[in-house]
Design a protein around this motif. Structure first.
Motif, short mmCIF file in Angstrom:
data_model
loop_
_atom_site.label_atom_id
_atom_site.label_comp_id
_atom_site.label_asym_id
_atom_site.label_seq_id
_atom_site.Cartn_x
_atom_site.Cartn_y
_atom_site.Cartn_z
N CYS A 1 0.84 -1.20 0.00
CA CYS A 1 0.00 0.00 0.00
C CYS A 1 0.88 1.26 0.00
N ARG A 2 0.35 2.34 -0.57
CA ARG A 2 1.11 3.58 -0.71
C ARG A 2 0.82 4.53 0.46
N ILE A 3 1.85 5.28 0.84
CA ILE A 3 1.74 6.25 1.93
C ILE A 3 2.72 7.38 1.65
N PRO A 4 2.39 8.63 1.99
CA PRO A 4 3.35 9.72 1.80
C PRO A 4 4.64 9.47 2.58
N LYS A 5 5.75 9.73 1.93
CA LYS A 5 7.06 9.53 2.54
C LYS A 5 7.20 10.37 3.81
N LEU A 6 7.94 9.83 4.82
CA LEU A 6 8.21 10.51 6.09
C LEU A 6 6.92 10.79 6.86
N THR A 7 6.03 9.80 6.89
CA THR A 7 4.81 9.91 7.70
C THR A 7 5.01 9.28 9.07
N VAL A 8 5.62 8.08 9.13
CA VAL A 8 5.76 7.36 10.38
C VAL A 8 6.94 7.90 11.21
N GLN A 9 8.01 8.35 10.54
CA GLN A 9 9.22 8.77 11.26
C GLN A 9 8.96 9.88 12.29
N PRO A 10 8.15 10.94 11.98
CA PRO A 10 7.87 11.93 13.03
C PRO A 10 7.13 11.34 14.23
N LEU A 11 6.31 10.30 13.99
CA LEU A 11 5.56 9.70 15.10
C LEU A 11 6.49 8.93 16.03
N VAL A 12 7.42 8.14 15.45
CA VAL A 12 8.34 7.40 16.31
C VAL A 12 9.35 8.36 16.97
N GLU A 13 9.67 9.46 16.30
CA GLU A 13 10.55 10.46 16.91
C GLU A 13 9.89 11.07 18.15
N ASN A 14 8.59 11.40 18.05
CA ASN A 14 7.87 11.91 19.21
C ASN A 14 7.84 10.87 20.33
N ALA A 15 7.65 9.59 19.95
CA ALA A 15 7.56 8.53 20.95
C ALA A 15 8.88 8.40 21.73
N VAL A 16 10.02 8.52 21.01
CA VAL A 16 11.32 8.38 21.67
C VAL A 16 11.66 9.61 22.50
N LEU A 17 11.55 10.79 21.87
CA LEU A 17 12.02 12.02 22.53
C LEU A 17 11.04 12.56 23.57
N HIS A 18 9.74 12.49 23.27
CA HIS A 18 8.76 13.07 24.17
C HIS A 18 8.05 12.04 25.03
N GLY A 19 8.27 10.78 24.74
CA GLY A 19 7.64 9.74 25.53
C GLY A 19 8.63 9.02 26.43
N ILE A 20 9.51 8.22 25.81
CA ILE A 20 10.43 7.38 26.59
C ILE A 20 11.48 8.23 27.30
N GLN A 21 12.06 9.24 26.61
CA GLN A 21 13.14 10.02 27.23
C GLN A 21 12.65 10.92 28.37
N ARG A 22 11.35 11.20 28.40
CA ARG A 22 10.82 12.00 29.50
C ARG A 22 10.29 11.12 30.65
N LYS A 23 10.35 9.83 30.45
CA LYS A 23 9.88 8.91 31.49
C LYS A 23 10.97 8.78 32.56
N GLU A 24 10.56 8.60 33.77
CA GLU A 24 11.52 8.41 34.85
C GLU A 24 12.30 7.12 34.60
N GLY A 25 13.62 7.21 34.63
CA GLY A 25 14.48 6.08 34.31
C GLY A 25 14.88 6.05 32.85
N HIS A 26 14.16 6.79 31.99
CA HIS A 26 14.50 6.93 30.56
C HIS A 26 14.60 5.57 29.86
N THR A 27 13.80 4.61 30.24
CA THR A 27 13.78 3.32 29.57
C THR A 27 12.36 3.03 29.13
N GLY A 28 12.23 2.22 28.09
CA GLY A 28 10.89 1.88 27.64
C GLY A 28 10.92 1.01 26.41
#
Length: 596
Positions: free
Chosen positions: A481-508
């Motif tokens: 299936c077709r999808i616009p390029k660079l659609t998923v990468q911003p979502l996983v970037e938010n998950a790493v930088l604003h989700g896991i890295q802001r969690k106490e212990g920085h693991t996830g």
């Protein structure tokens, strides 16, 4: 009979004089004020309506110019151009014949309805530099009037005003052009060529003639920065100066507007807007009388007829009343008294229905202005969507793959020679990430390629932080299936930088899952990071429908959603679920499977 009329005139001439002084003269003064204000309001309304039309012409011309600019971008970013021009001239005639054939094929592939032809000024030592159809020597470019301006622009596009051009079998035609400098990517100070894209002036004359709305023909122009006519429905006037320098200088002080000034002893209106592509002006230049003249009869006739009718009726009634009063004042008073007694005092309040004149053309102009406004809103929205798409393509095309791969390969070998295998693995992952990002210039990629791009990004981030794990799952049914390029990468970037890295212990842990959903497919990005309160999640979800929210992640989500709306024509949605210390899940739904 004549004697009686003389007697009546002698008796009532003072009344007639008083009538003329107190009724007729004020009525004429009111008529003059009414007509003057009505004409001024009419001129303002029609001029504003004409300004909307001029803005529409500017939008249409800007769009046609942007097509030419995109062609120049395609040519300037083409590796084949540099592979042939950057190399010194070969002594083998066959090699240069192949160079000429390759470049000519490239030029022909870019010609279209908006392009008359493309000239390449190449180094003089090239065998084909004197071909004089598609190829010319750089020494010939120095004789062109635009050479100094193009050199000063240092690679940026420079628009050249309309002038007669000789181009192959087409003969001499009026054409404007876009010229750009071509530099050696390895030695930027070295000029290896100049491109000139010729555009026939007849591409723009129909746009101008289609917008003519005044009685005076040939009222719409395109002017360059010096005030010379670039395009006009009357081809014989191309190259002339439309306005004296003081009036044109006043026009260049603003982006759009309406100017009124005297020209050849007559009041004129110059209604103008500025092209975004090159700063030229679209101008409607019409006499003020062309706006107000069609409505003179409509505006003047109605109040004039009313006043004249009232004047005649008043004079006739006055003479009849005076004659009647003279012959039988007592009988008249009795008759009036009897009428009042029979019908009542309410007859005093009766009024005669009195229709006042209207400015038919003004009403039509207002209706036309409202219709034009609605059309301009729709056209402006479509133009903005095309502009955003062009900006996305321009941003995605800025990376030179050949240069980037060579640089990464060089750094990789340097790392290997020093025994830094971890750096080498990181570079290989980064190279894979950029290769997937570029995707050979395609805007749409497969879901599988998009997940591979996300995997490369997560590998790089895992080398950086080394405190989270991730898993990618792909349903085989949606692999192609077709999808616009660079659609998923911003979502996983938010998950790493604003989700896991802001969690106490920085693991996830992070999970990306692409699967079939209804008639389309869905991509879910889930993390067990810090999460967010329900109010913030609701605010971000609302921001996806309007302006981006204040949070950095909100802007990324908004851009992803905007690109999805453009490429899927609105057949998509995004769902965001989050809770503090639990994590965040972002799911993209595409309601219809794109063509394979």
């Amino acid at each position: 009979m004549g004697h009686k009329l003389r007697l009546l005139w002698a008796a009532y001439r003072k009344i007639v004089y008083v009538y003329l002084l107190l009724v007729l003269l004020p009525a004429c003064a009111l008529l003059y004020v009414y007509f003057h204000k009505a004409s001024a309001e009419l001129e303002r309304q029609v001029a504003e309506s004409m300004l909307r039309a001029v803005e529409q012409v500017r939008i249409n011309v800007d769009y046609r110019l942007s097509i030419v600019l995109e062609v120049s971008d395609s040519l300037i970013l083409n590796e084949l151009l540099y592979d042939n021009l950057a190399e010194p001239a070969s002594g083998y005639r066959f090699d240069q014949v192949m160079e000429q054939r390759n470049l000519a094929s490239l030029i022909k592939s870019l010609k279209g309805h908006d392009i008359l032809g493309i000239k390449l000024y190449v180094p003089d030592d090239k065998l084909y530099a004197r071909e004089h159809v598609h190829f010319f020597g750089l020494s010939e470019a120095r004789a062109q009037p635009w050479y100094g301006d193009v050199m000063a622009r240092s690679g940026a596009a420079y628009w050249v005003s309309t002038r007669p051009q000789l181009y192959g079998a087409a003969g001499e035609v009026q054409a404007l052009s876009l010229a750009r400098l071509i530099r050696d990517p390895q030695r930027f100070e070295r000029v290896i060529g100049i491109m000139e894209i010729l555009v026939p002036e007849t591409n723009y004359a129909p746009i101008l003639s289609g917008a003519e709305f005044a009685d005076d023909a040939e009222a719409m122009y395109i002017l360059d920065r010096a005030g010379r006519i670039v395009s006009h429905s009357g081809a014989s006037r191309i190259g002339e100066r439309l306005l004296p320098q003081p009036q044109f200088a006043e026009m260049t002080s603003g982006r759009s507007g309406i100017l009124r000034f005297a020209h050849r002893g007559e009041p004129y209106l110059a209604i103008y807007d500025t092209l975004q592509q090159n700063g030229w002006k679209t101008v409607s230049f019409v006499p003020a009388r062309a706006i107000s003249r069609p409505d003179w009869a409509t505006s003047f006739a109605s109040p004039l007829v009313l006043i004249l009718s009232f004047l005649l009726l008043f004079i006739l009634a006055a003479f009849l009343v005076f004659a009647y009063v003279t012959d039988g004042m007592v009988a008249r008073l009795r008759q009036i008294t009897s009428r009042l007694r029979l019908r009542g005092a309410e007859t005093v309040g009766e009024r005669i229905a009195n229709r006042r004149g209207v400015i038919l053309r003004l009403e039509q102009s207002v209706a036309h202005m409202l219709t034009t406004h609605e059309q301009l809103v729709a056209d402006h929205y479509e133009t903005r969507m095309k502009e955003r798409e062009a900006q996305l393509r321009a941003l995605q095309a800025q990376i030179n793959p050949h240069f980037l791969y060579n640089a990464l390969d060089t750094i990789n070998w340097m790392a290997l020679t020093r025994g830094a295998s971890d750096i080498s693995r990181m570079l290989n992952t980064l190279a894979q990430y950029f290769r997937l990002t570029l995707s050979k210039g395609r805007d749409l990629v497969t879901v599988e390629d998009e997940l591979n791009l996300a995997r490369a990004y997560l590998d790089i981030q895992q080398h950086r932080f080394d405190n989270f794990t991730f898993e990618l799952e792909l349903d085989p049914a949606v692999r192609e299936c077709r999808i616009p390029k660079l659609t998923v990468q911003p979502l996983v970037e938010n998950a790493v930088l604003h989700g896991i890295q802001r969690k106490e212990g920085h693991t996830g842990r992070l999970l990306v899952h692409a699967y079939a959903s209804g008639a389309g497919y869905a991509i879910r990005v889930r993390d067990d990071g810090a999460g967010m309160p329900a109010e913030q999640a609701e605010r971000l979800t609302s921001g996806l429908q309007g302006a981006p929210g204040p949070a950095p992640a909100g802007y990324g989500l908004y851009n992803v959603m905007e690109r999805l709306r453009i490429y899927t024509h609105g057949r998509c949605r995004m769902q965001l679920d989050s809770a503090p210390d639990v994590g965040t899940t972002v799911t993209i739904f595409v309601d219809r499977l794109p063509e394979r």
